[in-house]
Design a protein around this motif. Structure first.
Motif, PDB file in Angstrom:
ATOM      1  N   VAL A  25      51.594  30.482  42.994  1.00  0.00           N
ATOM      2  CA  VAL A  25      51.175  30.140  40.923  1.00  0.00           C
ATOM      3  C   VAL A  25      51.833  28.569  41.187  1.00  0.00           C
ATOM      4  N   VAL A  83      48.849  40.719  42.219  1.00  0.00           N
ATOM      5  CA  VAL A  83      48.136  39.578  41.785  1.00  0.00           C
ATOM      6  C   VAL A  83      46.478  40.265  41.782  1.00  0.00           C
ATOM      7  N   TRP A 141      50.206  29.515  29.876  1.00  0.00           N
ATOM      8  CA  TRP A 141      49.519  30.367  30.916  1.00  0.00           C
ATOM      9  C   TRP A 141      48.482  30.258  29.659  1.00  0.00           C
ATOM     10  N   MET A 144      50.124  38.550  35.483  1.00  0.00           N
ATOM     11  CA  MET A 144      51.578  38.272  36.127  1.00  0.00           C
ATOM     12  C   MET A 144      52.511  39.018  35.861  1.00  0.00           C
ATOM     13  N   VAL A 175      44.054  40.812  38.584  1.00  0.00           N
ATOM     14  CA  VAL A 175      42.988  39.854  38.349  1.00  0.00           C
ATOM     15  C   VAL A 175      41.969  41.017  38.356  1.00  0.00           C
ATOM     16  N   ALA A 178      45.706  35.282  31.991  1.00  0.00           N
ATOM     17  CA  ALA A 178      47.060  35.043  32.968  1.00  0.00           C
ATOM     18  C   ALA A 178      48.384  35.509  33.473  1.00  0.00           C
ATOM     19  N   HIS A 199      42.050  30.215  38.220  1.00  0.00           N
ATOM     20  CA  HIS A 199      43.205  28.775  39.098  1.00  0.00           C
ATOM     21  C   HIS A 199      43.784  30.238  39.620  1.00  0.00           C
ATOM     22  N   LEU A 200      44.327  31.549  39.376  1.00  0.00           N
ATOM     23  CA  LEU A 200      45.344  32.001  39.978  1.00  0.00           C
ATOM     24  C   LEU A 200      44.530  32.651  40.985  1.00  0.00           C
ATOM     25  N   ALA A 214      47.853  27.198  41.567  1.00  0.00           N
ATOM     26  CA  ALA A 214      47.483  27.199  40.324  1.00  0.00           C
ATOM     27  C   ALA A 214      48.266  26.702  39.397  1.00  0.00           C
ATOM     28  N   ARG A 215      48.624  26.174  39.223  1.00  0.00           N
ATOM     29  CA  ARG A 215      49.641  25.360  38.068  1.00  0.00           C
ATOM     30  C   ARG A 215      49.042  24.126  38.083  1.00  0.00           C
ATOM     31  N   THR A 263      43.027  32.946  34.754  1.00  0.00           N
ATOM     32  CA  THR A 263      42.719  33.826  35.843  1.00  0.00           C
ATOM     33  C   THR A 263      42.366  33.121  37.359  1.00  0.00           C
ATOM     34  N   LEU A 270      45.418  31.890  44.849  1.00  0.00           N
ATOM     35  CA  LEU A 270      45.290  33.179  45.894  1.00  0.00           C
ATOM     36  C   LEU A 270      44.239  33.263  47.484  1.00  0.00           C
TER      37      LEU A 270
END
Length: 177
Positions: free
Chosen positions: A32, A138, A110, A118, A142, A114, A51-52, A35-36, A49, A56
């Protein structure tokens, strides 16, 4: 240069960083954070999503194995890497929506989709009784988010989200029994 710390404003509905981090494994909390950082570095207005999914795929071997085909994993990463130089430019001036109430924009915030992913991952982890959310939680959330940017990228490289969800469910069933 001092490190940038992104916090979600208190007025934003959904999980705050401290709430989220408390319900994640250490590996997923690191994902996370990646992703941030990616969203902030790319100048995106929200963590979405895609980015997530990108974080991942980079960090979780179980997620890469669930995708199955190494060529598709490589293509997914290729599309996601391109987002700041081409593929995702059309997303830059838009918000990834989930149909929820609009939220403020800003680094570290977010997207509604997204945030819902989460939240769904945390619910799945609680239902599965394995405690904190993991990467597979996740990924399932997703893949189950129709219309999300991550689902768009999955489909673009030939990964059918419904087939992916079925494969994950079958693998988990076989593992439990």
């Amino acid at each position: 240069m001092p490190p940038t710390q992104c916090r979600q404003p208190a007025t934003v509905p959904g999980p705050h960083r401290s709430d989220l981090d408390a319900e994640l494994t250490d590996d997923l909390a690191s994902m996370v954070a990646a992703a941030r950082r990616r969203a902030v570095r790319d100048g995106d207005r929200q963590i979405d999503t895609a980015h997530l999914l990108h974080a991942l795929l980079e960090s979780d071997p179980e997620v890469r194995a669930a995708i199955g085909d190494r060529r598709k994993v490589a293509r997914l990463l290729g599309y996601l890497v391109q987002r700041s130089i081409g593929y995702g430019l059309r997303w830059q001036d838009s918000v990834e929506d989930s149909g929820a109430v609009p939220v403020p924009l800003g680094p570290g915030v977010w997207s509604p989709a997204a945030a819902e992913v989460m939240a769904a991952a945390r619910r799945r982890a609680r239902r599965g009784r394995h405690g904190a959310a993991r990467g597979m939680d996740v990924l399932v959330a997703v893949a189950a988010a129709p219309g999300s940017r991550a689902v768009e990228v999955l489909r673009r490289v030939g990964v059918d989200p419904a087939v992916l969800l079925g494969r994950i469910a079958l693998t988990e069933y076989v593992t439990r029994n």
